[in-house]
Design a protein around this motif. Structure first.
Motif, short mmCIF file in Angstrom:
data_model
loop_
_atom_site.label_atom_id
_atom_site.label_comp_id
_atom_site.label_asym_id
_atom_site.label_seq_id
_atom_site.Cartn_x
_atom_site.Cartn_y
_atom_site.Cartn_z
N SER A 1 68.96 63.49 114.21
CA SER A 1 68.05 62.41 114.47
C SER A 1 68.66 61.01 114.12
N ALA B 1 59.36 61.90 108.11
CA ALA B 1 58.54 61.54 109.18
C ALA B 1 59.09 60.51 110.10
N PHE C 1 62.29 61.29 112.02
CA PHE C 1 61.97 62.05 113.12
C PHE C 1 61.13 61.33 114.13
N THR C 2 60.39 60.51 113.68
CA THR C 2 59.39 59.65 114.58
C THR C 2 60.32 58.98 115.43
N SER D 1 62.20 60.69 118.14
CA SER D 1 61.45 61.25 119.05
C SER D 1 61.22 60.09 120.28
N LEU E 1 54.51 65.06 112.70
CA LEU E 1 55.59 65.15 111.97
C LEU E 1 55.44 65.00 110.45
N CYS F 1 56.18 67.88 107.72
CA CYS F 1 56.86 67.50 106.47
C CYS F 1 56.14 67.59 105.39
#
Length: 875
Positions: free
Chosen positions: A472, A759, A762-763, A766, A854, A858
């Motif tokens: 990420s 989160a 990862f967001t 994404s 996410l 998490c």
């Protein structure tokens, strides 16, 4: 929380339960009365500010430049653009004139109407604005047409025209040098239209002039300044309605084929609000159904569902009341606080109700279940409210005033949600107590989804998390930002389609830049510098309205006037006499002879059209026959006198200087205090984001104070990013300090922050995988993810303390279930937005859905897996 603080909190909760919640009917009645008065006050006093220009501090340099431009040239602020396109210049001109006249009669909804190149000045001097070579070509073309114009002026009728053409086709006489095919093709179109009963007007302007289409010919603009009421949700609704009414009246009959499309910032924002409203309404119904289904699965009780909805509704009403008192208005960003409130408030209610249900199902009495729920969830919910509010209040000091207002309202609403969770929610549960079901035989063992598997497989989960985290981090380099709000809107709306259509062409692009200068010397220096840029097509200033080579052009026009003058001055109107069918038959015979001799396709096509017309005439009665012939004559020769009159007027040109320019024109290019405006046109399609960015940045190298809509878009997005980065940093530091002070344990604090950080990482990654750039709309998702990320971490960390003291299954506890169902209802609340037509709202729904899922993973999986590091360390 220390033991002393925890004991104090328990005593306060017991006192609250004994002295306040023991009177549930009184509490409910007081809340109903208070919410009723609050709702009435809000409806009477809360206003909506949909002016997006006000949402960023006006003290920023780019805002000062924008305001300076708007004060100097207020005519261009908040306008509606009508793009009028006809098949012929005459159609376009008639439509523009009629629309302008009717709109100017409406002083209630329309402030002013401006039509570029309108008026006597441009009618008389238009030829001076042609290039010298273009004017020479036009002069030669008109000189060649002089014999034809002279002949038709002697008999301006259909018979006279066909006689002239018949003679030309038979003899091809020397001296008759006009090209016949374009005229014959236009006559064919008129004949076909008459046969089919359709309206048609032959364009003599297209036949006589060198430019037969394009901007200023078949494509014209009307700029309208509407009366706007920013206190209404749709400030331009009445003005746009008035424009639509005028267009419906004008675009019929002979002008039915004219196309008029609306765009401009006013219409774009109006249709955006309509699209958002419709999309959110549909999404709200869908999300309500999904949320209700989720709460039913979680609670298995209509009583708990009803109590949750009542508490949320009252909390939302009180939050709106606070917004009315504290701010007085909602803007296009702060209106999103309702979304934040429902998502966070529902999470609070879910934790409370699930803990209460868990205790009741264990057989605990109603009163003890409520008291225990208040004490067991109270400390974590209070901490959640403080941290969530802190994260939202962090937006207050930023320059993004729209988001700052969101922070004030949404941050305070977190405490309102906490208050309703501790008051009206337990009061309703006392009035409608949950009855425990009959005892069932306990199932042995635990399912995969309600066990301690995140702890059991902790090493593998930690390894996977680290690997995904590194991937990420690598993807963060490819995160993109779309600063063009046009791309956020529904691409199928009229305003967006028209705006993007205009962007494709250099001379019609509405995304131009503006630069200001104090003198003619500065204007010319800047013009030269801007036009040297590869991204610039041209630069226009007031001095471009003083034509070059005027002496040569005026000489050409004078010579042409001597040649054409007598015929133009005495040109008669078209005759109203009946058309003799024999005249058409004679011309038709000439065509048949030429067609039989192997003449070109235009003549053959006209021959076939006249054959079809003759068939129609033979089957019609006398009155119908004459009506058809009259329409044919009007469609061919009706527009000719007006074209001759315009040509006659254009041959009266005079020298142009700064002193002879019309005052209205000068006011649009030179301000009252002597500021000159330069308008900079791009040479690339600005639908491409990189082209737009390059156009702005290159222009800023010449003039750092260059301004107008594109700069406002780019700098506003930059400021929004700065605001969110600043706020996220403040919120993170403040939340960390709060957790350290309350939890008093560095490892526990880091454990609580872990879901938030992961989160968020990862967001962001994404968005690269799903090709969702950050924009003005979806960047608002960050505060919600921050609040839920911290809250979920607090709840899970709180439960993990108890988990290690007994043999409970982690994922079956009320805290875990509360995190799961609370997050799930929030996902359903926002996930439906991903299917709306508004691209910005849809992208916000997508990012929120991804981010919330996410965050949930998490909190429920990653956090417990990393918590074992702390446990093993203790051992």
């Amino acid at each position: 929380m220390s033991r002393t603080a925890e004991n104090l909190f328990i005593r306060v909760v017991h006192w609250w339960e004994e002295n306040f919640l023991n009177r549930p009917w009184l509490v409910t009645l007081l809340f109903l009365i208070a919410s009723g008065f609050t709702l009435q006050y809000t409806m009477e006093n809360l206003k909506f500010d949909t002016n997006t220009a006000d949402m960023i501090s006006t003290e920023l340099p780019f805002q000062k430049n924008r305001i300076k431009l708007e004060k100097a040239f207020p005519q261009d602020v908040s306008t509606i653009i009508l793009l009028v396109e006809g098949k012929t210049p005459e159609e376009t001109a008639d439509a523009v004139k009629l629309i302008g006249e009717k709109l100017r009669q409406n002083r209630t909804e329309i402030k002013s109407v401006h039509i570029p190149d309108e008026g006597e000045f441009f009618a008389r001097n238009g030829l001076l604005y042609l290039d010298l070579e273009e004017l020479e070509d036009l002069s030669a073309q008109l000189a060649n047409a002089q014999p034809f114009i002279g002949r038709i002026s002697e008999n301006n009728s259909l018979g006279g025209l066909l006689d002239i053409l018949g003679e030309a086709l038979k003899a091809s006489e020397e001296g008759f040098e006009i090209e016949l095919n374009p005229l014959l093709e236009k006559i064919r179109e008129a004949v076909v239209a008459t046969s089919e009963g359709k309206p048609y007007r032959l364009s003599w302007q297209q036949l006589m002039l060198t430019r037969d289409e394009g901007l200023g010919v078949t494509k014209r603009f009307i700029n309208i300044t509407p009366v706007l009421n920013f206190e209404e949700l749709l400030p331009a609704e009445k003005a746009i309605g008035a424009i639509d009414k005028v267009l419906a009246e004008v675009l019929q009959g002979d002008l039915a084929d004219v196309s008029v499309r609306k765009t401009g910032e006013v219409v774009l924002e109006h249709e955006e609000m309509q699209t958002v409203g419709t999309g959110v309404s549909i999404a709200s119904v869908a999300s309500l159904i999904l949320v209700s289904a989720t709460l039913w699965v979680a609670y298995r009780s209509f009583k708990l569902m009803f109590a949750t909805f009542v508490a949320l509704t009252m909390g939302l009403i009180f939050s709106l009341g606070f917004a009315t008192v504290a701010i007085g208005q909602l803007n296009l960003i702060s209106i999103g606080f309702a979304v934040l409130f429902i998502g966070m408030g529902d999470a609070y209610s879910s934790h409370f109700c699930l803990r209460y249900r868990e205790l009741v199902l264990r057989g605990v009495s109603q009163r003890e279940a409520l008291r225990e729920t208040l004490t067991s969830t109270g400390s974590s919910l209070v901490l959640c409210s403080i941290t969530a509010a802190t994260g939202l209040y962090a937006f207050i000091p930023t320059n993004y005033s729209g988001v700052a207002e969101l922070g004030i309202i949404a941050g305070t609403s977190m405490f309102i949600a906490l208050a309703t969770t501790f008051t009206i929610l337990p009061a309703l549960l006392k009035i409608m107590p949950l009855r425990p079901p009959r005892r069932r035989k306990e199932k042995k063992g635990a399912s995969f989804l309600s066990s301690n598997w995140p702890i059991r497989y902790a090493p593998s989960i930690r390894t996977a998390t680290v690997v995904l985290g590194l991937i990420s981090v690598g993807l963060l380099c490819d995160v993109t930002v779309d600063f063009n709000p046009i791309n956020l809107r529904d691409p199928n709306t009229e305003s967006v389609k028209t705006f993007k259509y205009l962007l494709q062409f250099e001379d019609t692009s509405p995304m131009t830049l503006a630069s200001l200068a104090r003198s003619e010397t500065e204007v010319k220096a800047k013009k030269t510098a801007f036009e040297s840029l590869p991204t610039v097509d041209k630069v226009v200033s007031i001095f471009d309205f003083i034509p070059e080579n005027q002496d040569e052009k005026l000489a050409i026009i004078s010579d042409l006037s001597l040649i054409m003058g007598p015929q133009l001055e005495s040109f008669p109107p078209s005759t109203r006499e009946k058309v003799d069918p024999q005249v058409i038959e004679n011309f038709h015979q000439v065509l048949r002879d030429r067609a039989a001799a192997g003449e070109n396709g235009v003549i053959k096509a006209l021959d076939e059209a006249l054959t079809q017309l003759r068939t129609r005439l033979e089957t019609a009665d006398e009155s119908t026959r004459q009506a058809m012939l009259g329409r044919l004559q009007d469609s061919i020769l009706g527009p000719l006198p007006a074209t001759i009159a315009n040509l006659r007027e254009s041959l009266q040109a005079h020298p142009i200087s700064m002193g002879t320019l019309p005052p209205d024109l000068k006011n649009r290019w030179v301000s009252a205090d002597g500021l000159y405006r330069l308008q900079i046109f791009p040479n690339k399609d600005l639908n491409d984001l990189e082209n737009l960015r390059e156009f702005i940045l290159e222009a800023q190298k010449v003039d750092k104070n260059v301004t107008d809509v594109p700069v406002a878009y780019l700098e506003s997005m930059n400021e929004a990013i700065n605001a969110f980065q600043q706020a996220f940093g403040i919120a993170f530091i403040a939340t960390t300090i709060l957790l350290l002070l309350i939890v008093r344990n560095l490892k526990d604090t880091l454990l609580v922050l872990l879901p938030l950080l992961l989160a968020s990482l990862f967001t962001a990654a994404s968005t690269v995988l799903f090709d969702i750039p950050f924009n003005f709309a979806n960047i608002i998702a960050l505060p919600l993810l921050f609040g839920l990320g911290v809250d979920n971490g607090i709840h899970m960390a709180h439960r993990l303390h108890y988990l290690h003291s007994n043999d409970e299954n982690l994922l079956s506890t009320s805290e875990a279930q509360g995190i799961f169902y609370g997050s799930l209802t929030t996902v359903f609340s926002f996930g439906s937005l991903a299917f709306t037509a508004h691209q910005g709202t849809a992208s916000m729904g997508m990012i929120l859905t991804i981010g919330l899922m996410l965050t949930l993973i998490c909190a429920l999986v990653v956090l417990p897996a990393f918590s074992t590091l702390r446990v093993s360390h203790r051992r």
